[in-house]
Design a protein around this motif. Sequence first.
Motif, PDB file in Angstrom:
ATOM      1  N   GLY A  93       0.835  -1.191   0.000  1.00  0.00           N
ATOM      2  CA  GLY A  93       0.000   0.000   0.000  1.00  0.00           C
ATOM      3  C   GLY A  93       0.869   1.239   0.000  1.00  0.00           C
ATOM      4  N   MET A  94       0.282   2.363  -0.347  1.00  0.00           N
ATOM      5  CA  MET A  94       1.028   3.610  -0.349  1.00  0.00           C
ATOM      6  C   MET A  94       1.183   4.129   1.073  1.00  0.00           C
ATOM      7  N   PRO A  95       2.270   4.867   1.362  1.00  0.00           N
ATOM      8  CA  PRO A  95       2.470   5.407   2.701  1.00  0.00           C
ATOM      9  C   PRO A  95       1.264   6.222   3.166  1.00  0.00           C
ATOM     10  N   GLY A  96       0.819   5.950   4.360  1.00  0.00           N
ATOM     11  CA  GLY A  96      -0.330   6.660   4.916  1.00  0.00           C
ATOM     12  C   GLY A  96      -1.627   5.914   4.795  1.00  0.00           C
ATOM     13  N   SER A  97      -1.656   4.850   3.968  1.00  0.00           N
ATOM     14  CA  SER A  97      -2.912   4.114   3.795  1.00  0.00           C
ATOM     15  C   SER A  97      -3.377   3.483   5.095  1.00  0.00           C
ATOM     16  N   GLU A  98      -2.409   3.223   5.989  1.00  0.00           N
ATOM     17  CA  GLU A  98      -2.786   2.618   7.276  1.00  0.00           C
ATOM     18  C   GLU A  98      -3.566   3.584   8.165  1.00  0.00           C
ATOM     19  N   LEU A  99      -3.607   4.857   7.787  1.00  0.00           N
ATOM     20  CA  LEU A  99      -4.338   5.862   8.565  1.00  0.00           C
ATOM     21  C   LEU A  99      -5.760   6.067   8.046  1.00  0.00           C
ATOM     22  N   ASP A 100      -6.084   5.466   6.919  1.00  0.00           N
ATOM     23  CA  ASP A 100      -7.416   5.600   6.320  1.00  0.00           C
ATOM     24  C   ASP A 100      -8.313   4.500   6.895  1.00  0.00           C
ATOM     25  N   THR A 101      -9.237   4.896   7.749  1.00  0.00           N
ATOM     26  CA  THR A 101     -10.036   3.885   8.458  1.00  0.00           C
ATOM     27  C   THR A 101     -10.885   3.030   7.529  1.00  0.00           C
ATOM     28  N   GLN A 102     -11.129   3.492   6.293  1.00  0.00           N
ATOM     29  CA  GLN A 102     -11.901   2.687   5.351  1.00  0.00           C
ATOM     30  C   GLN A 102     -11.184   1.369   5.051  1.00  0.00           C
ATOM     31  N   TRP A 103      -9.843   1.380   5.188  1.00  0.00           N
ATOM     32  CA  TRP A 103      -9.056   0.233   4.757  1.00  0.00           C
ATOM     33  C   TRP A 103      -8.377  -0.490   5.902  1.00  0.00           C
ATOM     34  N   TRP A 104      -8.703  -0.142   7.134  1.00  0.00           N
ATOM     35  CA  TRP A 104      -8.060  -0.837   8.246  1.00  0.00           C
ATOM     36  C   TRP A 104      -8.339  -2.325   8.186  1.00  0.00           C
ATOM     37  N   LYS A 105      -7.315  -3.114   8.498  1.00  0.00           N
ATOM     38  CA  LYS A 105      -7.468  -4.563   8.574  1.00  0.00           C
ATOM     39  C   LYS A 105      -6.879  -5.054   9.890  1.00  0.00           C
ATOM     40  N   SER A 106      -7.556  -6.000  10.484  1.00  0.00           N
ATOM     41  CA  SER A 106      -6.995  -6.635  11.674  1.00  0.00           C
ATOM     42  C   SER A 106      -5.964  -7.668  11.209  1.00  0.00           C
ATOM     43  N   PRO A 107      -5.040  -8.069  12.074  1.00  0.00           N
ATOM     44  CA  PRO A 107      -4.112  -9.145  11.705  1.00  0.00           C
ATOM     45  C   PRO A 107      -4.845 -10.411  11.276  1.00  0.00           C
ATOM     46  N   GLU A 108      -5.980 -10.674  11.906  1.00  0.00           N
ATOM     47  CA  GLU A 108      -6.748 -11.870  11.557  1.00  0.00           C
ATOM     48  C   GLU A 108      -7.272 -11.785  10.120  1.00  0.00           C
ATOM     49  N   GLN A 109      -7.716 -10.606   9.700  1.00  0.00           N
ATOM     50  CA  GLN A 109      -8.203 -10.431   8.335  1.00  0.00           C
ATOM     51  C   GLN A 109      -7.080 -10.631   7.317  1.00  0.00           C
ATOM     52  N   ALA A 110      -5.907 -10.074   7.614  1.00  0.00           N
ATOM     53  CA  ALA A 110      -4.775 -10.225   6.707  1.00  0.00           C
ATOM     54  C   ALA A 110      -4.381 -11.690   6.580  1.00  0.00           C
ATOM     55  N   TYR A 111      -4.345 -12.395   7.703  1.00  0.00           N
ATOM     56  CA  TYR A 111      -4.025 -13.821   7.678  1.00  0.00           C
ATOM     57  C   TYR A 111      -5.058 -14.592   6.857  1.00  0.00           C
ATOM     58  N   GLU A 112      -6.330 -14.262   7.076  1.00  0.00           N
ATOM     59  CA  GLU A 112      -7.406 -14.966   6.382  1.00  0.00           C
ATOM     60  C   GLU A 112      -7.287 -14.807   4.874  1.00  0.00           C
ATOM     61  N   GLU A 113      -6.816 -13.637   4.421  1.00  0.00           N
ATOM     62  CA  GLU A 113      -6.646 -13.399   2.990  1.00  0.00           C
ATOM     63  C   GLU A 113      -5.383 -14.054   2.434  1.00  0.00           C
ATOM     64  N   THR A 114      -4.342 -14.125   3.241  1.00  0.00           N
ATOM     65  CA  THR A 114      -3.024 -14.477   2.734  1.00  0.00           C
ATOM     66  C   THR A 114      -2.660 -15.949   2.879  1.00  0.00           C
ATOM     67  N   VAL A 115      -2.946 -16.538   4.025  1.00  0.00           N
ATOM     68  CA  VAL A 115      -2.500 -17.909   4.286  1.00  0.00           C
ATOM     69  C   VAL A 115      -3.016 -18.903   3.244  1.00  0.00           C
ATOM     70  N   PRO A 116      -4.305 -18.873   2.878  1.00  0.00           N
ATOM     71  CA  PRO A 116      -4.759 -19.846   1.870  1.00  0.00           C
ATOM     72  C   PRO A 116      -4.036 -19.706   0.525  1.00  0.00           C
ATOM     73  N   LYS A 117      -3.702 -18.483   0.145  1.00  0.00           N
ATOM     74  CA  LYS A 117      -3.008 -18.272  -1.125  1.00  0.00           C
ATOM     75  C   LYS A 117      -1.608 -18.871  -1.085  1.00  0.00           C
ATOM     76  N   LEU A 118      -0.896 -18.654   0.031  1.00  0.00           N
ATOM     77  CA  LEU A 118       0.454 -19.199   0.138  1.00  0.00           C
ATOM     78  C   LEU A 118       0.426 -20.721   0.291  1.00  0.00           C
ATOM     79  N   ARG A 119      -0.561 -21.242   0.991  1.00  0.00           N
ATOM     80  CA  ARG A 119      -0.673 -22.704   1.115  1.00  0.00           C
ATOM     81  C   ARG A 119      -0.949 -23.338  -0.246  1.00  0.00           C
ATOM     82  N   LYS A 120      -1.815 -22.727  -1.033  1.00  0.00           N
ATOM     83  CA  LYS A 120      -2.104 -23.239  -2.374  1.00  0.00           C
ATOM     84  C   LYS A 120      -0.852 -23.142  -3.245  1.00  0.00           C
ATOM     85  N   PHE A 121      -0.118 -22.046  -3.125  1.00  0.00           N
ATOM     86  CA  PHE A 121       1.146 -21.876  -3.842  1.00  0.00           C
ATOM     87  C   PHE A 121       2.085 -23.039  -3.524  1.00  0.00           C
ATOM     88  N   HIS A 122       2.178 -23.391  -2.244  1.00  0.00           N
ATOM     89  CA  HIS A 122       3.041 -24.490  -1.820  1.00  0.00           C
ATOM     90  C   HIS A 122       2.531 -25.826  -2.355  1.00  0.00           C
TER      91      HIS A 122
END
Length: 317
Positions: free
Chosen positions: A28-57
Amino acid sequence: MTRVNTVLGTIPAAELGIVAIHEHIGYGMPGSELDTQWWKSPEQAYEETVPKLRKFHEYGGRTFVDVTGICNGRDPNYYQSLSAKTGVNIIACTGFVGGDTALPHFSRATVDYLAKVFIHEITVGIGNTGAKAGVIKVGVSRGGKMTELDRRIYRAGARAAVVTGVPILTHLAIDPEPAVAIFKEEGLDLDRVLFGHADDGLNAPITPHDYIYEQGGRIGFDTFGYDLELPDPPFWGRKRTERVAHFKRLVDKGYTDKLMVGVDANCSPLGWPGVKGHTVNYLFEDMIPDLKAAGIDDQTLHHLLVDSPAEFLGMKN
């Protein structure tokens, strides 16, 4: 035997396996973490990312090169957790996607200071994470021409690459002449530079592929999958068949040893919705079948995905 820094430690380059060469865990671009429209919890990021990397493997992918850069969402602690959870080697970078993504602390810094930062992150580690960067990222700012800050970052990157032996990946392959001049002035072999995004829809027509090849640089076809055929294609999209045909033309010209492929994945985009229908697994699900259908044989694919990345990523010092 050359070795490569991953976020979980340094490993022999021969153990990298199939490599996705120019990707992002979360960009993301610098400062995007301050835009509340796009805030993500660590759990949300994991939910999006882990299945993709597991499938890659599961498909056979073994190494994911993250070129997110300082100030764009780079998170080595997170990468370490993801790597341990999925079995995928993750290579983190030092450097910047472009001068226009460097926050003031860095944008005002000297070449010497920036080079010391890059070298420290490669040889000692990023912060207190214990993760050492395995590649250097530099880039052309928006507008298509290198700015004065871009040039400082390129020069610092070149100095760090010469000292540490790690390679450089660039954001965009346009306006390469000043980059080539800087790299040569700093004594960096152009074989250690992958000029990225040479295939995207905006820049392919103005990227001097032959010039980069003649100078000894590597050419990155690393936006496979950003197709105009997507339901909501990005502005840098390109017709799928056109990209494949372009790549095949360069293979037929004898450029294979200087070509590298990737899909510029963004597993969990920061500050924007991302591009639906595109993941790192496009590499296996579409790119490899498309290249085979175009007449690229298994030996060439192995070179593109295994042999060439291992040779490129291995530290030369």
